[in-house]
Design a protein around this motif. Structure first.
Motif, PDB file in Angstrom:
ATOM      1  N   LEU A  72      55.008  58.004  79.803  1.00 23.98           N
ATOM      2  CA  LEU A  72      55.291  58.205  81.221  1.00 23.98           C
ATOM      3  C   LEU A  72      53.992  58.109  82.023  1.00 23.98           C
ATOM      4  CD1 LEU A  72      57.738  61.217  80.942  1.00 23.98           C
ATOM      5  CD2 LEU A  72      58.283  58.783  81.315  1.00 23.98           C
ATOM      6  N   LEU A  73      54.106  57.682  83.302  1.00 27.10           N
ATOM      7  CA  LEU A  73      52.943  57.552  84.183  1.00 27.10           C
ATOM      8  C   LEU A  73      52.346  58.932  84.433  1.00 27.10           C
ATOM      9  CD1 LEU A  73      51.444  55.399  85.820  1.00 27.10           C
ATOM     10  CD2 LEU A  73      52.836  56.048  87.792  1.00 27.10           C
ATOM     11  N   GLY A  74      51.054  59.024  84.225  1.00 26.38           N
ATOM     12  CA  GLY A  74      50.400  60.317  84.418  1.00 26.38           C
ATOM     13  C   GLY A  74      50.190  60.642  85.893  1.00 26.38           C
ATOM     14  N   PRO A  75      49.778  61.833  86.217  1.00 30.21           N
ATOM     15  CA  PRO A  75      49.543  62.238  87.616  1.00 30.21           C
ATOM     16  C   PRO A  75      48.351  61.486  88.203  1.00 30.21           C
ATOM     17  CG  PRO A  75      48.725  63.910  86.114  1.00 30.21           C
ATOM     18  CD  PRO A  75      49.435  62.896  85.264  1.00 30.21           C
ATOM     19  N   LYS A  76      48.340  61.304  89.547  1.00 29.03           N
ATOM     20  CA  LYS A  76      47.271  60.585  90.228  1.00 29.03           C
ATOM     21  C   LYS A  76      45.958  61.351  90.094  1.00 29.03           C
ATOM     22  CE  LYS A  76      46.112  58.561  94.696  1.00 29.03           C
ATOM     23  NZ  LYS A  76      46.561  58.379  96.092  1.00 29.03           N
ATOM     24  N   GLY A  77      44.908  60.603  89.794  1.00 28.43           N
ATOM     25  CA  GLY A  77      43.614  61.253  89.621  1.00 28.43           C
ATOM     26  C   GLY A  77      42.950  61.587  90.958  1.00 28.43           C
ATOM     27  N   GLU A  78      41.881  62.346  90.920  1.00 24.40           N
ATOM     28  CA  GLU A  78      41.166  62.718  92.138  1.00 24.40           C
ATOM     29  C   GLU A  78      40.374  61.527  92.680  1.00 24.40           C
ATOM     30  OE1 GLU A  78      38.749  66.025  91.347  1.00 24.40           O
ATOM     31  OE2 GLU A  78      40.381  67.336  90.700  1.00 24.40           O
ATOM     32  N   THR A  79      40.137  61.522  93.984  1.00 28.17           N
ATOM     33  CA  THR A  79      39.377  60.440  94.619  1.00 28.17           C
ATOM     34  C   THR A  79      37.941  60.457  94.105  1.00 28.17           C
ATOM     35  OG1 THR A  79      40.710  60.635  96.608  1.00 28.17           O
ATOM     36  CG2 THR A  79      38.601  59.485  96.805  1.00 28.17           C
ATOM     37  N   GLY A  80      37.480  59.280  93.708  1.00 24.45           N
ATOM     38  CA  GLY A  80      36.125  59.202  93.180  1.00 24.45           C
ATOM     39  C   GLY A  80      35.068  59.176  94.289  1.00 24.45           C
ATOM     40  N   ASP A  81      33.812  59.224  93.913  1.00 27.37           N
ATOM     41  CA  ASP A  81      32.719  59.186  94.883  1.00 27.37           C
ATOM     42  C   ASP A  81      32.602  57.776  95.469  1.00 27.37           C
ATOM     43  OD1 ASP A  81      32.159  61.794  94.307  1.00 27.37           O
ATOM     44  OD2 ASP A  81      30.782  61.277  92.673  1.00 27.37           O
ATOM     45  N   VAL A  82      32.051  57.669  96.674  1.00 27.72           N
ATOM     46  CA  VAL A  82      31.840  56.379  97.326  1.00 27.72           C
ATOM     47  C   VAL A  82      30.791  55.595  96.546  1.00 27.72           C
ATOM     48  CG1 VAL A  82      31.059  55.223  99.412  1.00 27.72           C
ATOM     49  CG2 VAL A  82      32.414  57.319  99.579  1.00 27.72           C
ATOM     50  N   GLY A  83      31.095  54.307  96.305  1.00 31.12           N
ATOM     51  CA  GLY A  83      30.159  53.482  95.556  1.00 31.12           C
ATOM     52  C   GLY A  83      28.964  53.069  96.398  1.00 31.12           C
ATOM     53  N   GLY A  84      27.964  52.533  95.749  1.00 30.28           N
ATOM     54  CA  GLY A  84      26.759  52.093  96.452  1.00 30.28           C
ATOM     55  C   GLY A  84      27.009  50.802  97.222  1.00 30.28           C
ATOM     56  N   THR A  85      26.135  50.474  98.159  1.00 31.75           N
ATOM     57  CA  THR A  85      26.258  49.256  98.956  1.00 31.75           C
ATOM     58  C   THR A  85      26.036  48.030  98.078  1.00 31.75           C
ATOM     59  OG1 THR A  85      25.412  50.417 100.876  1.00 31.75           O
ATOM     60  CG2 THR A  85      25.369  48.010 100.945  1.00 31.75           C
ATOM     61  N   GLY A  86      26.941  47.061  98.189  1.00 31.78           N
ATOM     62  CA  GLY A  86      26.828  45.855  97.376  1.00 31.78           C
ATOM     63  C   GLY A  86      25.754  44.907  97.904  1.00 31.78           C
ATOM     64  N   ALA A  87      25.476  43.869  97.133  1.00 32.63           N
ATOM     65  CA  ALA A  87      24.461  42.899  97.533  1.00 32.63           C
ATOM     66  C   ALA A  87      24.982  42.045  98.693  1.00 32.63           C
ATOM     67  CB  ALA A  87      24.115  41.997  96.342  1.00 32.63           C
ATOM     68  N   GLU A  88      24.091  41.530  99.485  1.00 30.42           N
ATOM     69  CA  GLU A  88      24.488  40.731 100.650  1.00 30.42           C
ATOM     70  C   GLU A  88      25.174  39.458 100.192  1.00 30.42           C
ATOM     71  OE1 GLU A  88      22.463  38.770 104.661  1.00 30.42           O
ATOM     72  OE2 GLU A  88      21.262  39.789 103.175  1.00 30.42           O
ATOM     73  N   GLY A  89      26.258  39.093 100.852  1.00 24.02           N
ATOM     74  CA  GLY A  89      27.024  37.907 100.477  1.00 24.02           C
ATOM     75  C   GLY A  89      26.358  36.621 100.946  1.00 24.02           C
ATOM     76  N   PRO A  90      26.904  35.471 100.510  1.00 21.40           N
ATOM     77  CA  PRO A  90      26.320  34.186 100.911  1.00 21.40           C
ATOM     78  C   PRO A  90      26.554  33.919 102.403  1.00 21.40           C
ATOM     79  CG  PRO A  90      28.377  33.849  99.750  1.00 21.40           C
ATOM     80  CD  PRO A  90      28.071  35.322  99.631  1.00 21.40           C
ATOM     81  N   ARG A  91      25.752  33.058 102.960  1.00 18.91           N
ATOM     82  CA  ARG A  91      25.842  32.745 104.375  1.00 18.91           C
ATOM     83  C   ARG A  91      27.147  32.004 104.656  1.00 18.91           C
ATOM     84  NH1 ARG A  91      22.206  32.132 108.535  1.00 18.91           N
ATOM     85  NH2 ARG A  91      22.741  30.618 110.142  1.00 18.91           N
TER      86      ARG A  91
END
Ligand code: CA
Length: 243
Positions: A72-91
């Motif tokens: 059976l589907l388990g209970p929803k987990g707690e919200t995780g911490d905010v991730g770090g800023t990703g690398a800048e995308g291509p132009r």
């Protein structure tokens, strides 16, 4: 009667024991002659149970069972911490050019106009006519020292000249970049004052020069001006190039 039966059993037992004395597991008969009246006793009680044996060796593993049903589907987990800023995308690709804006105050730079006249009737052939009477020359695109108009704004220009002819014939040409593009010829009538004129639209690039000049082999410089007669040269930008 009882005694006879016991004796018979004894005789039989002796006979059998004599033939099977060497077989293992059979109880030996009592020594001969020590107990003539021997009789078999009552069997003893069963012995006590022995101690349990040691555990046997482990068996071989059995075959793998079939895959079970999904849980059976388990209970929803707690919200995780905010991730770090990703690398800048291509132009990205260049955007669509915006619409042309409304004309601002800078439209002044697209102004170019002059209107000048002769102060005397003296003109020299084969060189630009120097109009030194200034009616209008706000942008100074006309140079009174050379008699030439210098294009500062590429676009379409209107030029015109009105000449008073007196004493001599007049042959003038409107020059653009050292080449005459418009000609006007007026023959002087004795004791008359004539007029000659011309006008044209010319497209100019920055640096192009436009001027009036007496042309021809003869002395056709009858342009005249005094307090009540004028010779004028006018030019202005009709509209500038937009590209
Ligand atoms: Ca004439």
């Amino acid at each position: 009667m009882l005694l006879q039966t016991a004796l018979l059993l004894l005789v039989l037992h002796r006979h059998v024991g004599a033939t099977t004395a060497e077989e293992p597991g059979v109880p030996l008969p009592p020594p001969k002659g020590t107990c003539e009246g021997w009789m078999a006793g009552i069997p003893g009680h069963p012995g006590h149970n022995g101690t349990p044996g040691r555990d046997g060796r482990d068996g071989t593993p059995g075959e793998k069972g079939e895959k079970g049903d999904a849980g059976l589907l388990g209970p929803k987990g707690e919200t995780g911490d905010v991730g770090g800023t990703g690398a800048e995308g291509p132009r990205g690709f260049p955007g669509i050019p915006g619409r042309k804006g409304e004309p601002g105050e800078g439209a002044y730079v697209y102004r170019s106009a002059f209107s000048v006249g002769l102060e005397t009737g003296v003109t020299v052939p084969s060189v630009p006519i120097r109009f030194t009477k200034i009616f209008y020359n706000q942008q100074n695109h006309y140079d009174a020292s050379t008699g030439k108009f210098y294009c500062n704004i590429p676009g379409l220009y209107y030029f015109s000249y009105h000449i008073t002819v007196y004493m001599k014939d007049v042959k003038v040409g409107l020059f653009k970049k050292d080449k005459a593009v418009l000609f006007t010829y007026d023959q002087y009538q004795e004791k008359n004052v004539d007029q000659a004129s011309g006008s044209v639209l010319l497209h100019l690039e920055v640096g192009d020069q436009v001027w009036l000049q007496v042309y021809g082999d003869g002395d056709h410089n009858g342009l005249y001006a005094d307090n009540v007669n004028d010779c004028t040269f006018t030019g202005f930008l009709l509209y500038h190039d937009t590209n």
